[in-house]
Design an enzyme around this catalytic site. Structure first.
Site, short mmCIF file in Angstrom:
data_model
loop_
_atom_site.label_atom_id
_atom_site.label_comp_id
_atom_site.label_asym_id
_atom_site.label_seq_id
_atom_site.Cartn_x
_atom_site.Cartn_y
_atom_site.Cartn_z
N GLN A 125 0.84 -1.21 0.00
CA GLN A 125 0.00 0.00 0.00
C GLN A 125 0.87 1.25 0.00
O GLN A 125 1.57 1.50 0.98
CB GLN A 125 -0.89 -0.04 1.25
CG GLN A 125 -1.71 1.20 1.49
CD GLN A 125 -2.38 1.16 2.85
OE1 GLN A 125 -2.15 0.26 3.65
NE2 GLN A 125 -3.19 2.16 3.12
N GLY A 126 0.83 2.04 -1.07
CA GLY A 126 1.68 3.23 -1.17
C GLY A 126 0.95 4.50 -0.82
O GLY A 126 0.44 5.20 -1.69
N TYR A 127 0.86 4.79 0.47
CA TYR A 127 0.16 6.00 0.93
C TYR A 127 1.17 7.04 1.43
O TYR A 127 1.34 8.08 0.83
CB TYR A 127 -0.81 5.65 2.07
CG TYR A 127 -2.16 5.12 1.62
CD1 TYR A 127 -2.32 4.45 0.42
CD2 TYR A 127 -3.29 5.29 2.41
CE1 TYR A 127 -3.56 3.96 0.01
CE2 TYR A 127 -4.53 4.81 2.02
CZ TYR A 127 -4.67 4.14 0.83
OH TYR A 127 -5.90 3.67 0.45
N SER A 128 1.86 6.75 2.56
CA SER A 128 2.70 7.76 3.21
C SER A 128 3.90 8.15 2.35
O SER A 128 4.41 7.35 1.57
CB SER A 128 3.23 7.23 4.54
OG SER A 128 2.18 7.06 5.45
N GLU A 244 -13.73 -3.09 9.68
CA GLU A 244 -12.39 -3.58 10.05
C GLU A 244 -11.70 -2.66 11.05
O GLU A 244 -10.74 -3.08 11.70
CB GLU A 244 -11.51 -3.73 8.80
CG GLU A 244 -11.88 -4.91 7.92
CD GLU A 244 -12.99 -4.57 6.93
OE1 GLU A 244 -13.57 -3.47 7.03
OE2 GLU A 244 -13.27 -5.41 6.05
N SER A 368 -1.93 7.91 13.82
CA SER A 368 -1.31 8.01 15.15
C SER A 368 -2.39 8.32 16.19
O SER A 368 -3.46 8.82 15.85
CB SER A 368 -0.26 9.10 15.15
OG SER A 368 -0.90 10.37 15.17
N ASN A 369 -2.08 8.04 17.44
CA ASN A 369 -3.08 8.25 18.48
C ASN A 369 -3.49 9.72 18.61
O ASN A 369 -4.61 10.01 19.02
CB ASN A 369 -2.56 7.69 19.81
CG ASN A 369 -2.56 6.17 19.80
OD1 ASN A 369 -2.79 5.55 18.76
ND2 ASN A 369 -2.33 5.57 20.95
N GLU A 370 -2.59 10.62 18.23
CA GLU A 370 -2.94 12.04 18.29
C GLU A 370 -3.96 12.36 17.18
O GLU A 370 -4.90 13.13 17.39
CB GLU A 370 -1.69 12.91 18.13
CG GLU A 370 -0.83 12.95 19.40
CD GLU A 370 -0.25 11.59 19.79
OE1 GLU A 370 0.11 10.81 18.87
OE2 GLU A 370 -0.17 11.31 20.98
#
Lengths: 385, 376
Positions: A125-128, A244, A368-370
């Protein structure tokens, strides 16, 4: 073979699934230390599932899936975890398949779906990108149409298992001057064996290479590899996770880590220490209550409802609990926490450092959790922007 | 905001919630708390009898005793709603604890008299069972019973018509009722943090007729265990409602309060705190639902673990949410005029009742796995 798995009572389905998996998942693949084994390492299990028709739990049956409801899928995932089966490279099954089924052309479905099931195509998966992580919409990898081909240039990063994949599902920018950054993003299916593609694995804190950098230098991609419409890929990319999302909040990791902590503490006599006892009790109850909270959301799915944004609470809680448990393991280890390798605890080895290091990542990935807190602030608490 | 999610096939739970909302319009919780504080902690008999009239005080009592014959699901939803509305009456003790004791007591005239009186609100039967410096001891004297000793942290002692006393006798533990105005009963009150009064009751050769015995040894231990279980669940639900409402008020305040040209609730530092508070409230609600389900489906040992977890989680959540709620109200939160302080004080009181979180968690782990502090 049942005509429809969803017509079978839950407990019967659980038993059928569990029995077969227990008999067919090779023992040397159970409870692997590696979180993300490569395709070759688990190929035998991948093909066994495919042959049985159980590789793609949520795909509709017409495409070779099991067509499981959310409720049945939860049982599938639970039993998988309970039997210690390894994670398989699942971007094709979990991501590309569902996207093509929803947004792909008939031709794309007919071409790609069977190749996912056969293992011929292994997807990543090429996202970031280096400058587009949490702020994904700022991505810069470009695709310019040249005749009936796109020419792709740029770089992806944190691409999980790219070094064992031969296809990438990639987000590219096709419109630079769009007023809204989310506009002008397009989804392409890209053959990683194309000229101009370079994949470089990145070692993580545990010394393993789960993820990679992927470089594109004038890579040519046929127009027919476009998914959905040009410049409208953001909607496609964002629709990936439905029910999911609950699995990001599953208690699996902290559950395993707490059991390891218990064994280590037993062997080290830590339960004699009231201060440890108090900290252990808190961790134990956090895990117990995470089970209750998970059930709160699972119930919604079982009743046929949809998960709201609130499910992010589970992801935040489970990943932070995992960290607190593994931090406690290092405390209990005392001076042995200086060691990189496993710690003996009676007749078992406890991989305290391995788990501690592993627990750094889930709070970062999957949003991320933030970012999760930002989502909750906006979508659930409806705080002003 | 987070609330208990329970199946409600016949609409009973919705009705209960609605009736509490209606009640709170007539008797606003914050106002009642301030007035009680002004009276030195004495309960308002008007409020209590209106609650009885609504069927809440006798909710758990069997119908043949004059109660509503409802179960713990309904009690949990009622208690949650009372917590949200800050109706800070001694529901946990003078209703749930008392009804569980009376519901399980030996059938007889005394049990019938008290149960009917409690359900109708004409009597207030307050459990008095927490041992003080001198535990309450019962001796048989000429066919009646003489009580000596003291019991602490008794709610609503001035309003009580009867005390439900747990006393040690030669066989173990007995449960009996004592008229509040009996000779040999001394009540000394201290001020509770939320403005209620907490009493120590001393019995000095207090003579109680033998027909006031509600249960004898063996049965009494079990009754007490059950009463603690039910009350912890009810308190957990009340704390969950309280926490959820305190959070809601704080979201409203921070969305409204403008500094630096923007609502302070738009600042990420504030938002993330509020989200963490919301997660705690969400987990409290989930823990209480788990306990309710477990009480219906599982064996008693499993259910007791679930209730320990729920009381610990909800108590910790309510205390910690209310602390941060006060802070997020800024200087206003530190004033007596602002209601948020009442939520904090109520949360402290209920959190400390029947076990603080730390104690409950240790009990959970000890029961589950046999680990004890200081030894394995």
């Amino acid at each position: 073979m049942a005509s429809d798995w969803n017509d079978i009572p839950d407990e019967e389905f659980r038993s059928i699934f569990r029995t077969w998996v227990d008999q067919n998942c090779p023992s040397h693949l159970r409870y692997m230390r590696k979180q993300r084994p490569l395709f070759n390492e688990v190929a035998v299990w991948y093909h066994a599932l495919a042959a049985k028709g159980w590789l793609a739990p949520t795909w509709p049956r017409q495409y070779g899936g099991m067509g499981l409801s959310a409720a049945k899928h939860m049982i599938y995932v639970e039993e998988w975890g309970r039997l210690g089966c390894p994670r398989i490279p699942d971007h094709g099954i979990g991501l590309v398949g569902p996207l093509l089924i929803e947004y792909g052309s008939e031709e794309q479905k007919a071409h790609y779906l069977p190749r996912i099931l056969s293992g011929e195509h292994v997807w990543c998966q090429g996202y970031s990108e280096p400058n587009a992580g949490s702020d994904l919409a700022s991505l810069q990898t470009s695709a310019v149409l040249d005749g009936d081909e796109f020419v792709v240039n740029g770089q992806k990063i944190w691409t999980t298992l790219a070094h064992c994949a031969n296809w990438i599902f990639v987000l590219v920018r096709t419109e630079r001057d769009a007023k809204v950054r989310q506009k002008g993003i397009t989804v392409l299916l890209l053959d990683l064996t194309s000229p101009g593609v370079r994949v470089r694995p990145i070692a993580n804190l545990r010394g393993e290479a789960d993820f990679c950098e992927v470089f594109f230098d004038n890579v040519r991609v046929p127009l027919k590899n476009l998914v959905g419409k040009i410049n409208e890929g953001w909607t496609v990319a964002k629709s990936v996770l439905g029910h999911e999302r609950i699995f990001l909040g599953a208690p699996t990791r902290p559950e395993y880590a707490l059991e390891r902590l218990r064994r280590l503490a037993d062997a080290r006599g830590a339960f004699e220490d009231p201060a440890f006892m108090s900290r252990f009790a808190r961790l134990r109850l956090d895990l117990y209550d995470l089970g209750s909270a998970f059930e709160r959301y699972a119930k919604v799915l079982r009743a046929g409802g949809e998960l709201g944004a609130g499910v992010s609470a589970l992801k935040i809680f489970t990943t932070e609990l995992y960290q607190r448990i593994t931090e406690e393991m290092l405390t209990v280890a005392g001076e042995e926490a200086r060691l990189a390798d496993d710690l003996a605890a009676g007749d078992v080895e406890i991989d305290a450092m391995n788990l501690f290091l592993d627990s750094r990542s889930p709070a970062i990935f999957g949003g991320s959790n933030e970012i999760q807190r930002n989502i909750l602030a906006k979508a659930v608490l409806r705080l002003p922007g | 905001m987070p609330e208990l999610m329970l199946d409600d096939p016949d609409g009973t739970l919705v009705m209960l919630r609605d009736s509490v909302t209606g009640f709170a319009a007539r008797f606003p919780g914050a106002k009642a708390m301030r007035e009680r504080r002004g009276r030195g902690g004495t309960m308002d008999p008007l409020i209590w009898s209106a609650m009885a009239e609504a069927g809440w005080i006798g909710l758990l009592l069997p119908e043949e005793c004059g109660g509503a014959g409802l179960g713990l699901r309904e009690q949990a939803v009622l208690s949650e709603a009372l917590g949200r509305a800050l109706i800070a009456e001694p529901t946990g003790t003078a209703s749930v604890f008392a009804a569980t004791l009376l519901g399980g007591a030996s059938p007889g005239a005394e049990r019938s008299r008290l149960a009917a009186g409690v359900a109708s609100g004409e009597m207030v039967a307050v459990p008095a069972w927490t041992s003080g410096a001198k535990p309450v001891v019962a001796r048989s004297v000429n066919g009646s019973i003489a009580l000596s000793g003291e019991t602490r942290f008794v709610d609503a002692a001035r309003a009580a018509t009867d005390f439900l006393v747990v006393a040690q006798d030669a066989d173990g533990v007995m449960l009996l009722s004592v008229a509040a105005d009996a000779d040999g009963v001394t009540i000394s009150e201290r001020v509770g943090v939320d403005g209620s009064a907490l009493a120590t009751i001393s019995f000095s050769d207090c003579a109680v007729p033998a027909d006031r015995v509600l249960s004898r040894a063996n049965r009494s231990e079990e009754l007490l265990r059950q009463a603690i279980l039910h009350t912890r669940l009810a308190l957990a639900a009340e704390l969950t409602g309280l926490a959820s409402k305190a959070l809601e008020l704080t979201i409203a305040y921070t969305s409204d309060r403008v500094q630096f040209g923007k609502p302070i609730g738009s600042f990420q530092a504030i938002q993330h705190r509020l989200v963490d508070m919301w997660i705690e409230a969400e987990f409290a609600a989930a823990a209480v639902v788990n306990a309710v389900d477990s009480l219906q489906a599982d064996d008693v040992d499993t259910a007791e673990l679930a209730v320990l977890a729920a009381k610990a989680r909800a108590g910790e959540a309510a205390f910690s949410i209310c602390r941060r709620a006060v802070h997020l109200h800024g200087a206003m939160g530190y004033t007596d005029e602002c209601d948020i302080g009442l939520y904090l004080k109520r949360a402290i009181n209920l959190n400390a009742m029947l076990g603080q979180p730390e104690q409950l968690r240790l009990e959970f782990v000890e029961r589950e796995s046999g680990y004890r502090r200081g030894r394995t």
